[in-house]
Structure formats: C-alpha cells, structure tokens
Design a protein around this motif. Structure first.
Motif, short mmCIF file in Angstrom:
data_model
loop_
_atom_site.label_atom_id
_atom_site.label_comp_id
_atom_site.label_asym_id
_atom_site.label_seq_id
_atom_site.Cartn_x
_atom_site.Cartn_y
_atom_site.Cartn_z
N SER A 617 0.81 -1.22 0.00
CA SER A 617 0.00 0.00 0.00
C SER A 617 0.84 1.27 0.00
O SER A 617 0.46 2.25 -0.62
N THR A 618 1.95 1.26 0.72
CA THR A 618 2.66 2.52 0.92
C THR A 618 3.90 2.68 0.03
O THR A 618 4.46 3.76 -0.05
N ARG A 661 -4.72 -3.25 -6.30
CA ARG A 661 -5.69 -2.65 -5.37
C ARG A 661 -6.64 -3.72 -4.82
O ARG A 661 -6.86 -3.81 -3.62
N LEU A 664 -4.82 -6.04 -2.43
CA LEU A 664 -4.57 -5.46 -1.10
C LEU A 664 -5.83 -5.49 -0.25
O LEU A 664 -5.79 -5.81 0.94
#
Ligand code: ADP
Ligand code: MG
Length: 725
Positions: A617-618, A661, A664
């Motif tokens: 995610s980051t 996406r 995740l």
C-alpha cells in the motif's frame, strides 16, 4: 513531481562506499588463535586443582552430576580467566523455542556496602540462573504467576568469552527449564535424548562382545548455506529487514541458470568476510573448515568439522550469531532465511549424523572384518527402522513457515522422508532380504558373520542430492533441515528414534541369544526382518520426480507437504509414547512444543502478511500510481495537442494496478479473518487463505516492476541485491 526512491539512494550509497578491506595477517597461524576464548579442558587443567579438574572430567565423560563444592572452584577459576580476557559481564546463554539464542547478562561486580564493588562469581551463579523469562514461548508450560525459568550450566559445552567493542562477556551455555523441571528450550532434550540413545547403543555393543562399552554419542556436522547482501539494499527492503525474506521482487533476467556461481571464484569482498568470520570462529573453538559459493548468486556455504551433537548445536547457533555480526562489520547482511528470494535457490542446513565413541569408533563406518560388518549392518538397519517408523517426526523436526518455501521446491528434498543408501549398500540389504536366515550361501546372497561387505563407495558422484536422508559412506546426511533453524531439533528426533530402533535390535538379539540361537544367525534374522518390514523407506531414485510422489503414497510413506500438516505428528499417541518411554519429553512437553510450533507459524505468516499489506500500500502502489499519472497526463497532453496518443502502455499498467488494489483489499480482509480461528485451525487458515492472498498481491506488484519507469521503482531489485557484492 520529484522522487528519489530508497532504491536509487541505496544504489548510490553502494557505489560511493568502499568497505574497509579485511587486513589479514599472513604471519598468523590458525592454530595460534584456535580456542583462544574458550574455557576449554586444557585451560581448566592448567587452572584447576587436580581433584577438581578430575571431577569436572568425570561429569563430562560419564554425564555425572556436578559436585557443588567443585562448582565453586570452577567458578572462581573461570571468573579470573574471564576477567583476564577483558570480560566485564557474564551471561547464561540458552536456546528458547523461538529457535534463537537468548542471553541474560549480569555484571561481575557486586556492591560491598561501603560504596565500592568487588568482582564476584560463585559456583551457584555459574551452575544456575533465574532469568525472568515469561516472554519466551512455553506452549502453556508456564503460567505467568510461575513465570520464572531456570538456566543450568551444561558442563559438556564449554564456556567462552564473546568479544564486543563495548566490553567482553563470559558466556555460559545452559539448559532452560521451568519451575517444574520441564524443558523450555532446545538443549535439554538434546542431552536427554543423547543419554537414551547411548543406553540402547551400549546394549547392542555388549551383544557384539564389547564389555562395558563407553557412552555412545551422536556426532553432528552441520553444513550451513547463507546469502549475503549489501546493507544498503537490505535497509531499503522492509521485507528483508522484518521478515528475512523478500515479499516482492520479479525474477532477475539473469538467474542461476548459467550455473556459473556454484564453486566459482569467491568475490574479494566476500572472501574478506569469510576470513574474518573464520578467525572469529576459531577463537571460539569452532572448527570451520570448508567454504565455497553455492548454487545461487550471492549464496555461500560454511561447514565445520563435526562435533558431539550437543556442542555442535551450540556452535552452530554461535556461528550464525558470528556471521550476522561480522557481515555487518563488512557492510553486508547475512541472510539465513530458507527462501530469501523466490525463484532463486534456497538455503538449507545439511545435518551430517553419525554415532560412536572412542573405543569402537564410528558405528556407521563399515568395518574390515565380517564381524565388524555385521555390527555396522545392525546400526544401519536401526537407522532404516527408525526413519521408516518415525519419518513423520523427522519431517516435523524440519517444519517451519520459512522452510515450507523450500522443501519440495525441486531444489531441496521433497517433504517425503525416504533413505538413500547408494547402490552398493542397497544391494547388500537386497541380498540380506533374499538370503533370509538360511545358512547356505546362495549365489549373490551375503552371509552375516561369513562374508565381508563389498567396498562401499564414498564417491560424491554416488550422492543423491534429491534424497532427504542419504548414506554418504560413514554417516547419514539429513538434507531437509532449513538454514534458519537450530540443528538441535533434528538431533533430538534422530537420537530418540535411534534409541527406539536400537532398543528393538538389542531386545530381539538378547532373546535369541538366551534361546540358544547362533549369534550370527540371530543377526541375519534380525536384519532380514527389519529390511522386510521397513525396506519401503529406501529409495534410490529421483526424489524430485512426480512419479515418486505417487510411488511413495503406494508404499505408505507420509507426504506432509506443509508445517500445518506436519505439526500434529508431535502429538500422535505413538509419538507421545515414544518420547515418554525414553525420557526425552513428557506429554505436557510434547503438547507445549506442538502449541509453540503453531504459534510460531501463525506469527510468521501474520508478520509477513502485514508487511505485504504495508509495503504494497505505501511503497508499491504509490509508485505505480505516479507512473500511471505520468502516462495519463502524457496521453492528455498529446490529445490536447491534437496528436494521436498510444494508450497501450497506460492500459498495460492499469490492469495490474487494478489487480494490486483488489489484492490489497482481499489481503486486508484475509488478515482480519484470522482472528476467527484458533490453534491448528488458525495455522491452516493462514496457509490456505492468507498466504494465497499475499501471493496475489505479489503477482500484481511483480508485474508492475516490469512496467513502471525504473527511476520511480522504490524497492531494490533481485538483480541489484544478488549481483552487487
Ligand atoms: P559435502 O558438501 O560433500 O556434503 P562438506 O565437507 O561440505 O561435504 O560437509 C561434510 C560435513 O559432514 C562436515 O561438517 C563434516 O565434518 C561432517 N562429517 C564428516 N564425517 C562425519 C561423521 N562421521 N559424523 C558426522 N558428521 C561428519
Ligand atoms: Mg553437503
């Protein structure tokens, strides 16, 4: 938009730094420093009164308890020696069920009350410690109100001084037990199983005419594989830093297909590291012997001379600690994870195993006379029985979340435990199976007590690299253990299952002899029955093949593919009975190990899942979005200028980005779902739901790695980590 991803910074830093070369003193003989920091028998002989020294020797050789008066004298000599070596602290070193090494440091100085302090160290402090060890895993053996654990000096493993730029420490290898005397560590069961195996082996030796044989000990030679990566890359990879393995990363264009690394020239920087580690190991009395490149790029191996199992496993732990520390000094990180890089060869720790004593020598070494051969064959047959009956326990002794990535991955033995004997020895056992107990020597059958064995080849060409448990001329090589794990686990299982098998052999032979059966005939009968009952475990073919999976099942061999499948082996009625009978573990201890095994598995997968979510995610997602934005604005700019825009790159990036996406989000709910399960169910959930969710995230991310502009990609690539050393 400016971006300077950690990866590019790492590359720049690696390029800018020239690590200090290791200055090797060519005048120094390895012998000069060997054991320099060990409170060895030689040191004890010099420093202890004769009677005290003799008493310690008896404790070591006969496994007798240490006399408390003796302990005081030893402690005092040990303290003086350690202070001379610059030690300021002492530590009881123990091996909790985390698989790591734990230390509790105490200062030698005791305040005397007048504002000064004196260096003190009594026999009692040497022999016993009381770390508040409630944070170590115990699988329900200790409630917090009785959280104390006790450490106790293992006299058979010598104390040593560990050097550190900030002060040296006297280290005392200890066992770690609960208030009730139950084992909380890996050393206690090694010692117990060692005794059990010795008692049964001595019964067999007596039958072969050795009166009052010496204790039989297990020997272990652990070959250790490892990876080295530059620290800058390591620190730019939160997955390596926190999980020990890469959770992302596309396969490099140049992998190990070229086979140019194995036994290739060792890079200069790595050679400096190796020389430095060897020097440190020598000081600690660890006989590091061979070093070479391994199959994968960036992968290497170290093997010490074999030692008694107990000492070997302490030394093995110390070797890993030393390697990690020295690597840092050389600007590198040493990775012991079984599979730090997906798609690249993983690391194992081959455990070479034999048993023997100084009178009869190595009991797994074929002898020169028919009589010696008969004895050798009985010990070999015992191994065959042990591995066949308790293959499941050997399997669970190498089970971990990290080793699951390696076992059965066509680079390491399969999860099916079988034995490779080599052509000649397999043929010998074939003849025995055919020959039965007849006295007449038929063509091609070997008569026990009459014939000598054919020359058994020790040719490495004869080795079967696909077998988990291979005879190599004078020992068995257990190839399934993972690189990260302690060798104590496998040694405990090997000793215990050998104790059972030797017990069986001794009992059968004793009964036959009492019945008046001719001894050679009794041996022949025993061997024949073992080989017909347990020969199914012998497999000389290709362990990596599909056919073997099918055949092994037909033979009734277990195929415990994952840790979750293997762990219940610890608590089967047969396992509980076995360990209880030989005094290695009681039922509570077995259950505690089972619980800890589950806990460790769930924790490992949990940490990795959270890391995957976080990095995905980051780090990965933002880089991909930036690139997508760049492409989209390029398309928009072109369109505004009336130029026909090719949107294929944008679409190519958008597909895996969408998948990332979704992946995740799915991983996030998979992680949440784990809380609904408990115990082995939770472990199974982690394996069946969490790991696949992580894999889906990785797949999308790795695809993006091949698409996103290089100057935006944040994580050091496999190419960079594996080839820049
Ligand atoms: P290879 O790569 O051919 O398997 P290595 O030299 O790398 O061989 O490692 C062999 C290991 O086996 C060493 O640690 C060695 O000390 C050990 N070893 C040799 N003989 C015995 C034995 N009798 N018992 C236990 N280990 C042994
Ligand atoms: Mg080997």
């Amino acid at each position: 938009m400016t971006s300077n991803p950690a990866r590019l910074q790492a590359i720049a830093a690696v390029q800018a730094c020239t690590p200090p070369p290791f200055t090797f003193d060519p005048g120094e003989e390895p012998g000069e420093i060997f054991g320099e920091n060990v409170f060895s028998l030689t040191v004890m002989q010099k420093r202890l009164p004769k009677s005290v020294y003799r008493s310690v020797l008896t404790t070591i050789e006969k496994s007798a308890p240490l006399d408390p008066a003796v302990a005081d004298a030893v402690a005092s000599a040990m303290k003086d020696w350690a202070l001379e070596k610059g030690a300021t602290h002492y530590a009881h070193v123990f091996y909790p069920l985390t698989g790591l090494t734990a230390e509790k440091h105490d200062s030698f100085l005791d305040p005397v009350g007048d504002g000064t302090a004196l260096a003190s160290f009594s026999g009692k402090t040497l022999v016993q410690g009381e770390p508040d060890a409630s944070s170590f895993p115990n699988g329900g053996l200790r409630n917090t109100f009785e959280a104390r654990g006790y450490t106790g000096w293992d006299v058979m493993s010598p104390a040593y001084v560990l050097e550190n730029p900030n002060g040296n420490t006297l280290c005392i290898p200890t066992i770690f037990i609960s208030m009730t005397g139950e084992a909380l560590d890996h050393k206690t069961p090694v010692l117990r199983s060692q005794q059990a195996m010795s008692a049964q082996a001595k019964r067999v030796l007596s039958l072969f005419g050795h009166e009052e044989p010496e204790n039989v000990v297990a020997f272990c030679g652990p070959e250790q594989e490892y990876f080295l990566v530059d620290s800058h890359f390591f620190h730019a990879r939160p997955d390596l830093l926190n999980a020990g393995r890469t959770l992302f990363g596309a396969k490099p264009p140049k992998g190990q297909e070229f086979d140019d690394h194995y036994f290739g020239a060792i890079p200069e920087r790595v050679l400096g590291f190796m020389m430095d580690t060897e020097r440190e190991l020598f000081k600690l009395g660890i006989p590091a012997k061979t070093r070479h490149n391994e199959v994968a790029p960036g992968q290497f191996e170290v093997a010490p001379m074999f030692e008694r199992a107990n000492e070997a496993s302490d030394h093995q732990q110390l070797t890993m600690t030393t390697f990690r520390a020295v690597a840092k000094k050389h600007g590198m990180e040493c990775l012991f994870h079984e599979k730090p890089f997906a798609g690249v060869n993983g690391s194992g720790k081959h455990v070479n195993f034999s048993i023997g004593n100084s009178e009869q020598g190595n009991l797994l070494l074929p002898g020169d006379t028919p009589h010696e051969n008969a004895q050798f064959l009985v010990f070999c047959a015992a191994v065959i029985r042990a591995v066949h009956l308790y293959g499941g326990l050997l399997r669970v002794s190498v089970a971990s979340a990290s080793n699951d990535h390696r076992l059965g991955a066509n680079e390491a033995p399969p999860a099916i435990i079988s034995i490779f004997l080599g052509d000649q020895l397999a043929d010998v056992f074939d003849q025995i199976a055919k020959g039965g107990a007849t006295r007449s020597k038929e063509k091609g059958t070997l008569m026990i007590g009459v014939d000598t064995l054919p020359d058994l080849s020790k040719d490495p060409g004869d080795r079967n690299r696909t077998s988990p448990f291979a005879f190599t001329g004078n020992r068995f090589e257990f190839r399934a253990p993972g690189s990260l794990q302690t060798v104590a686990g496998p040694m405990v299982i090997l000793n215990t299952i050998m104790a059972e098998a030797l017990d069986h052999c001794a009992t059968v032979l004793e009964a036959a002899v009492a019945d008046g059966t001719d001894f050679d005939e009794a041996v022949q009968q025993l061997l024949t029955s073992i080989i017909s009952d347990h020969g199914a475990v012998i497999f000389n073919g290709n362990g990596y093949s599909e056919e073997w999976q099918v055949e092994a099942e037909q033979r009734g061999l277990k195929n415990l593919r994952t840790t979750v499948d293997a762990l219940p082996e610890l608590v089967t009625p047969e396992a509980l009975e076995l360990f209880e009978k030989y005094g290695v573990f009681n039922e509570r201890e077995m259950h505690s190990r089972y619980e800890v095994g589950i806990e460790q598995y769930v924790m490992t997968v949990g940490v990795e899942a959270n890391l995957t979510l976080e990095i995905g995610s980051t780090t990965v997602l933002p880089a991909a979005i930036r690139y997508q934005t760049e492409l989209a604005s390029n398309v928009a700019t072109l369109k505004a200028a009336g130029v026909e825009a090719d949107t294929s790159t944008l679409e190519a990036v958008t597909t895996p980005l969408t998948a990332l996406r979704a992946g995740l989000a799915a991983l996030s709910s998979a992680i949440e779902g784990a809380h609904e399960h408990e115990g082995i169910e939770e472990a199974a959930y982690c394996r069946d739901t969490v790991l696949p969710a992580m894999a889906a995230v990785r797949e999308a991310a790795d695809e993006l790695e091949g698409l996103v502009a290089d100057d935006l990609w944040p994580l050091p690539t496999y190419q960079e980590m594996l080839y820049i050393l």
